[in-house]
Design an enzyme around this catalytic site. Structure first.
Site, PDB file in Angstrom:
ATOM      1  N   LYS A  17      35.194  22.809  59.550  1.00  0.00           N
ATOM      2  CA  LYS A  17      35.971  24.391  59.890  1.00  0.00           C
ATOM      3  C   LYS A  17      35.995  24.666  60.797  1.00  0.00           C
ATOM      4  O   LYS A  17      34.691  26.047  60.111  1.00  0.00           O
ATOM      5  CB  LYS A  17      36.682  24.424  58.607  1.00  0.00           C
ATOM      6  CG  LYS A  17      38.451  25.324  58.057  1.00  0.00           C
ATOM      7  CD  LYS A  17      39.633  23.991  59.439  1.00  0.00           C
ATOM      8  CE  LYS A  17      40.966  24.953  59.134  1.00  0.00           C
ATOM      9  NZ  LYS A  17      42.203  24.033  59.683  1.00  0.00           N
ATOM     10  N   THR A  64      39.598  18.806  56.153  1.00  0.00           N
ATOM     11  CA  THR A  64      39.211  20.213  56.830  1.00  0.00           C
ATOM     12  C   THR A  64      39.312  21.595  56.116  1.00  0.00           C
ATOM     13  O   THR A  64      39.270  23.118  56.010  1.00  0.00           O
ATOM     14  CB  THR A  64      39.162  20.496  58.564  1.00  0.00           C
ATOM     15  OG1 THR A  64      40.625  20.321  59.060  1.00  0.00           O
ATOM     16  CG2 THR A  64      38.567  19.112  59.421  1.00  0.00           C
ATOM     17  N   ASP A  65      41.204  21.155  55.532  1.00  0.00           N
ATOM     18  CA  ASP A  65      41.797  22.273  55.297  1.00  0.00           C
ATOM     19  C   ASP A  65      41.129  22.264  53.804  1.00  0.00           C
ATOM     20  O   ASP A  65      41.574  23.391  53.473  1.00  0.00           O
ATOM     21  CB  ASP A  65      43.263  22.335  55.135  1.00  0.00           C
ATOM     22  CG  ASP A  65      44.465  22.747  54.669  1.00  0.00           C
ATOM     23  OD1 ASP A  65      44.399  24.083  55.345  1.00  0.00           O
ATOM     24  OD2 ASP A  65      44.842  22.763  53.271  1.00  0.00           O
ATOM     25  N   PHE A 181      11.780  49.090  88.525  1.00  0.00           N
ATOM     26  CA  PHE A 181      12.053  46.904  88.685  1.00  0.00           C
ATOM     27  C   PHE A 181      10.852  47.067  89.964  1.00  0.00           C
ATOM     28  O   PHE A 181      11.813  47.220  91.298  1.00  0.00           O
ATOM     29  CB  PHE A 181      13.617  46.241  89.041  1.00  0.00           C
ATOM     30  CG  PHE A 181      12.753  44.572  88.439  1.00  0.00           C
ATOM     31  CD1 PHE A 181      11.837  44.022  87.589  1.00  0.00           C
ATOM     32  CD2 PHE A 181      13.738  44.434  89.668  1.00  0.00           C
ATOM     33  CE1 PHE A 181      12.194  42.840  87.983  1.00  0.00           C
ATOM     34  CE2 PHE A 181      13.192  42.766  89.697  1.00  0.00           C
ATOM     35  CZ  PHE A 181      12.369  41.963  89.309  1.00  0.00           C
ATOM     36  N   ARG A 198      16.443  53.483  87.436  1.00  0.00           N
ATOM     37  CA  ARG A 198      16.862  52.849  86.753  1.00  0.00           C
ATOM     38  C   ARG A 198      17.764  53.162  85.570  1.00  0.00           C
ATOM     39  O   ARG A 198      17.337  53.894  84.168  1.00  0.00           O
ATOM     40  CB  ARG A 198      17.079  51.836  87.564  1.00  0.00           C
ATOM     41  CG  ARG A 198      16.512  50.963  86.607  1.00  0.00           C
ATOM     42  CD  ARG A 198      16.623  49.799  87.140  1.00  0.00           C
ATOM     43  NE  ARG A 198      15.131  47.855  86.247  1.00  0.00           N
ATOM     44  CZ  ARG A 198      15.635  46.953  85.852  1.00  0.00           C
ATOM     45  NH1 ARG A 198      16.281  46.083  86.690  1.00  0.00           N
ATOM     46  NH2 ARG A 198      14.785  46.333  85.270  1.00  0.00           N
ATOM     47  N   VAL A 267      13.342  43.489  82.712  1.00  0.00           N
ATOM     48  CA  VAL A 267      13.981  43.602  81.194  1.00  0.00           C
ATOM     49  C   VAL A 267      13.132  42.192  80.388  1.00  0.00           C
ATOM     50  O   VAL A 267      12.819  42.409  78.731  1.00  0.00           O
ATOM     51  CB  VAL A 267      15.222  42.590  81.740  1.00  0.00           C
ATOM     52  CG1 VAL A 267      16.159  42.638  79.916  1.00  0.00           C
ATOM     53  CG2 VAL A 267      16.098  43.421  81.913  1.00  0.00           C
ATOM     54  N   GLN A 268      11.999  41.310  81.319  1.00  0.00           N
ATOM     55  CA  GLN A 268      10.953  40.496  80.381  1.00  0.00           C
ATOM     56  C   GLN A 268      10.290  41.198  79.514  1.00  0.00           C
ATOM     57  O   GLN A 268       9.710  40.961  78.169  1.00  0.00           O
ATOM     58  CB  GLN A 268      10.274  40.140  81.460  1.00  0.00           C
ATOM     59  CG  GLN A 268      11.561  38.556  82.149  1.00  0.00           C
ATOM     60  CD  GLN A 268      12.127  39.119  83.608  1.00  0.00           C
ATOM     61  OE1 GLN A 268      12.022  40.790  83.865  1.00  0.00           O
ATOM     62  NE2 GLN A 268      12.233  38.466  84.330  1.00  0.00           N
ATOM     63  N   ASN A 294      21.760  40.881  82.458  1.00  0.00           N
ATOM     64  CA  ASN A 294      21.482  42.997  82.222  1.00  0.00           C
ATOM     65  C   ASN A 294      22.491  43.304  83.273  1.00  0.00           C
ATOM     66  O   ASN A 294      22.971  42.483  84.135  1.00  0.00           O
ATOM     67  CB  ASN A 294      20.086  42.378  83.577  1.00  0.00           C
ATOM     68  CG  ASN A 294      19.798  43.782  83.905  1.00  0.00           C
ATOM     69  OD1 ASN A 294      20.235  44.670  83.591  1.00  0.00           O
ATOM     70  ND2 ASN A 294      18.704  43.895  84.896  1.00  0.00           N
ATOM     71  N   HIS A 296      24.325  45.287  85.036  1.00  0.00           N
ATOM     72  CA  HIS A 296      23.534  45.823  86.517  1.00  0.00           C
ATOM     73  C   HIS A 296      24.721  47.453  86.712  1.00  0.00           C
ATOM     74  O   HIS A 296      26.813  47.802  86.484  1.00  0.00           O
ATOM     75  CB  HIS A 296      23.969  45.740  87.608  1.00  0.00           C
ATOM     76  CG  HIS A 296      23.284  44.008  87.617  1.00  0.00           C
ATOM     77  ND1 HIS A 296      21.728  45.019  87.780  1.00  0.00           N
ATOM     78  CD2 HIS A 296      23.321  42.970  88.029  1.00  0.00           C
ATOM     79  CE1 HIS A 296      21.047  43.476  87.238  1.00  0.00           C
ATOM     80  NE2 HIS A 296      21.628  42.376  87.847  1.00  0.00           N
TER      81      HIS A 296
END
Length: 335
Positions: A17, A64-65, A181, A198, A267-268, A294, A296
């Site tokens: 569920k 599933t109920d 960057f 940036r 970012v890395q 990322n 922008h």
């Protein structure tokens, strides 16, 4: 077993569920203080259910109920309902203890944020006191726990192994400087300019895992007893599976702190520092995985009116761009 003439064989099968929404109020009769949690729960099971696929045999299916009803029932009676990891483990253990033909249960609990509204000194003051029963949504990010509990075939009928992962998703962050960057690969395909200042924005998804732990499945009549035999204290004050609430809160703080204060080369590079901090400050965590899209913000070119809005230090007006976007991810594992 495949019927004669069938080209395929059932390799794996699970069902359950999804999107069971649960809101629970826990009231302290003496203090009149209320605690609340709101969850989105997913339950999946696996076991001796193959005939429901291959022979149209519904006798092995727990509806599933019924899984939805069990989730709500455990939310009512479980002493662990306020802790997503413990509640998920309790729910998975109950399913395996209640239905002997099931071998494995997966439970995902996604927790929405509710914080107490401050009273007295006001919400912005450090002297504020949390209201006893009034709350506000203090962020769009969501904490989650993934639990996988597998019955041990060689341990009678009450031994199991649990694998637990926790994390958060949709933690939207932005800083307007402190990110660069530069010095990336340049060739005939490169149009992106290098920049030493940036905007850095991302929606953080974080997932961390623990070492697997042994469980004892409930053996009482209603298969509800998920007590101290499964919640052992950890030695040396270290935080492990049972303290996932503390680990999750600390991982969120670490993520925000590193994001805000790192002079980001990429970012890395920032992602890697986040992962190292989470491992360093949470001894029970085995792996850390971050996914950082990322987001922008493109400086608007205003040369048409004779204004410089593209030089990094003079860029003040930007256009948010949803797509395409960079997507950076990595997993950092403990040595």
């Amino acid at each position: 077993m495949a019927a004669t003439g069938e080209l395929g064989v059932l390799a794996t099968a699970r069902y359950g569920k999804d999107k069971v929404r649960v809101f629970r109020v826990v009231r302290d009769p003496e203090s009149k203080v209320h605690d609340v949690v709101e969850y989105n729960v997913t339950v999946l099971v696996e076991g001796a259910i193959e005939t429901s696929y291959t022979q149209s045999d519904n006798s092995v299916i727990v509806a599933t109920d019924s899984m939805k009803n069990i989730t709500n029932y455990l939310a009512k009676v479980s002493p662990h309902v306020l802790d997503p990891a413990r509640f998920a483990l309790h729910l998975a253990a109950h399913l395996l203890a209640r239905y002997a033909h099931l071998d494995k249960a997966w439970v995902t609990v996604e927790q929405l944020r509710w914080a107490r509204i401050g009273t007295g000194a006001g919400p912005a003051s450090s002297d504020a006191v949390g209201h006893k029963h009034a709350f506000w949504r203090d962020g769009a990010d969501k904490r989650f726990v993934d639990v996988e509990v597998t019955r041990k075939s060689d341990d009678g009928n009450d031994g199991a192994v649990a694998r637990v992962a926790g994390g958060l998703k949709d933690l939207l962050v932005l800083k307007s400087t402190g990110s660069a960057f530069e010095n990336f690969v340049r060739d005939e395909y490169t149009t992106l300019g290098e920049v030493n200042d940036r905007i850095f924005s991302t929606s953080v998804d974080l997932r961390y895992t623990y070492e697997e732990v042994d469980l004892r499945l409930p053996r009482d009549e209603k298969r509800l007893d998920f007590g101290e035999q499964n919640l052992n204290e950890n030695e040396g004050g270290q935080l492990y599976t049972w303290e996932d609430a503390k680990v999750g809160a600390l991982a969120r703080e670490i993520t925000l702190d590193v994001f805000a204060n790192d002079e980001s080369a990429s970012v890395q590079a920032t992602l890697y520092k986040m992962g190292q901090r989470v491992l360093a400050e949470n001894a029970g965590v085995k792996t850390v995985e971050y996914t950082l899209p990322n987001k922008h913000y493109i400086a608007v070119d205003m040369k048409y009116i004779g204004m410089d809005n593209t030089t990094p230090k003079k860029a003040e007006v930007f256009t948010p761009v949803d797509a395409p976007s960079g997507l950076i991810s990595a997993t950092i594992s403990r040595r």
